[in-house]
Design a protein around this motif. Sequence first.
Motif, PDB file in Angstrom:
ATOM      1  N   ASN A  47       1.009  -1.329   0.200  1.00 50.86           N
ATOM      2  CA  ASN A  47      -0.151   0.022  -0.083  1.00 50.86           C
ATOM      3  C   ASN A  47       1.016   1.208   0.092  1.00 50.86           C
ATOM      4  OD1 ASN A  47       0.904  -0.776   2.863  1.00 50.86           O
ATOM      5  ND2 ASN A  47      -0.644   1.165   3.551  1.00 50.86           N
ATOM      6  N   GLN A 118      -7.653  18.681   3.332  1.00 52.31           N
ATOM      7  CA  GLN A 118      -8.485  17.570   3.076  1.00 52.31           C
ATOM      8  C   GLN A 118      -7.664  16.611   3.102  1.00 52.31           C
ATOM      9  OE1 GLN A 118     -10.629  17.897  -0.640  1.00 52.31           O
ATOM     10  NE2 GLN A 118     -11.984  15.899  -0.011  1.00 52.31           N
ATOM     11  N   ASN A 120      -7.320  11.718   2.866  1.00 55.70           N
ATOM     12  CA  ASN A 120      -8.136  10.533   2.211  1.00 55.70           C
ATOM     13  C   ASN A 120      -8.540   9.841   3.624  1.00 55.70           C
ATOM     14  OD1 ASN A 120      -5.623   9.401   2.780  1.00 55.70           O
ATOM     15  ND2 ASN A 120      -4.975   9.167   0.457  1.00 55.70           N
ATOM     16  N   GLU A 121      -8.723   8.472   2.973  1.00 57.15           N
ATOM     17  CA  GLU A 121      -9.293   7.525   4.118  1.00 57.15           C
ATOM     18  C   GLU A 121      -7.929   7.292   4.981  1.00 57.15           C
ATOM     19  OE1 GLU A 121      -9.224   7.115   0.852  1.00 57.15           O
ATOM     20  OE2 GLU A 121      -8.045   5.355   0.716  1.00 57.15           O
ATOM     21  N   ARG A 122      -6.718   7.297   4.412  1.00 50.91           N
ATOM     22  CA  ARG A 122      -5.392   7.002   5.168  1.00 50.91           C
ATOM     23  C   ARG A 122      -4.826   8.196   5.823  1.00 50.91           C
ATOM     24  NH1 ARG A 122      -2.092   4.115   0.750  1.00 50.91           N
ATOM     25  NH2 ARG A 122      -0.548   4.522   2.222  1.00 50.91           N
ATOM     26  N   ASP A 123      -5.653   9.500   5.823  1.00 51.46           N
ATOM     27  CA  ASP A 123      -5.130  10.394   6.748  1.00 51.46           C
ATOM     28  C   ASP A 123      -4.073  10.884   5.841  1.00 51.46           C
ATOM     29  OD1 ASP A 123      -7.143  10.691   8.565  1.00 51.46           O
ATOM     30  OD2 ASP A 123      -6.129   9.530  10.085  1.00 51.46           O
ATOM     31  N   GLU A 124      -3.984  10.751   4.616  1.00 50.90           N
ATOM     32  CA  GLU A 124      -2.880  11.492   3.756  1.00 50.90           C
ATOM     33  C   GLU A 124      -3.584  12.674   3.188  1.00 50.90           C
ATOM     34  OE1 GLU A 124      -0.556   7.628   2.400  1.00 50.90           O
ATOM     35  OE2 GLU A 124      -2.046   8.291   1.272  1.00 50.90           O
TER      36      GLU A 124
END
Length: 143
Positions: A47, A118, A120-124
């Motif tokens: 990932n 903003q 993403n779902e991986r806090d990136e």
Amino acid sequence: MLRYDLHNHKGKNVIVVGAGNSAMNVVFQLLNIAERVYLINSADKPNADEISLNRVKDNPRVKILNSTSVTEILGKDRVQQAKILHLKDKKSETLDVDSIFVEIGYVPSIDYLNGLVQLNERDEIIMIHIMLQVLLEYLLLEM
Ligand SMILES: Cc1cc2nc3c(=O)[nH]c(=O)nc-3n(C[C@H](O)[C@H](O)[C@H](O)COP(=O)(O)OP(=O)(O)OC[C@H]3O[C@@H](n4cnc5c(N)ncnc54)[C@H](O)[C@@H]3O)c2cc1C
């Protein structure tokens, strides 16, 4: 930010557990030091971001083992072997290794961003605008 003294691993066989950016960073640093690097990943594919993955994936010294897990570490006074379980067919193999790095998910310190950007779902951080990039670079400099 590397926390290891990797030169102790010159000419050694090592395992890096994990296949995210942290793991790829360690593998990349080990490429010209270790003899062989096994990347043990419990998921069915890495990932890490494409750039980090591409830096290491085709190197003949690196072997990526997806859908695997370290189940046992063996050795007298030091690491000498690790038992690897292949999660899909439940087969085990034993690798001769000298050291094991565990990189299975550090939590990024993003509280200070406090809704400014903003994620993403991986806090990136999602890059959406050149001004945002400038802001991010400023924030990172201030860290
Ligand atoms: C070099 C580097 C570059 C980065 N670049 C960016 C960037 O450009 N933008 C950004 O926003 N953030 C970036 N980050 C932050 C990073 O992407 C996130 O913080 C990330 O989610 C955390 O990375 P990680 O590899 O520690 O964990 P994760 O991404 O959570 O990866 C954990 C890995 O461990 C594996 N795993 C878990 N448990 C086991 C187990 N028991 N056995 C085997 N494998 C297991 C998983 O399958 C997974 O591959 C970067 C971080 C680093 C270190």
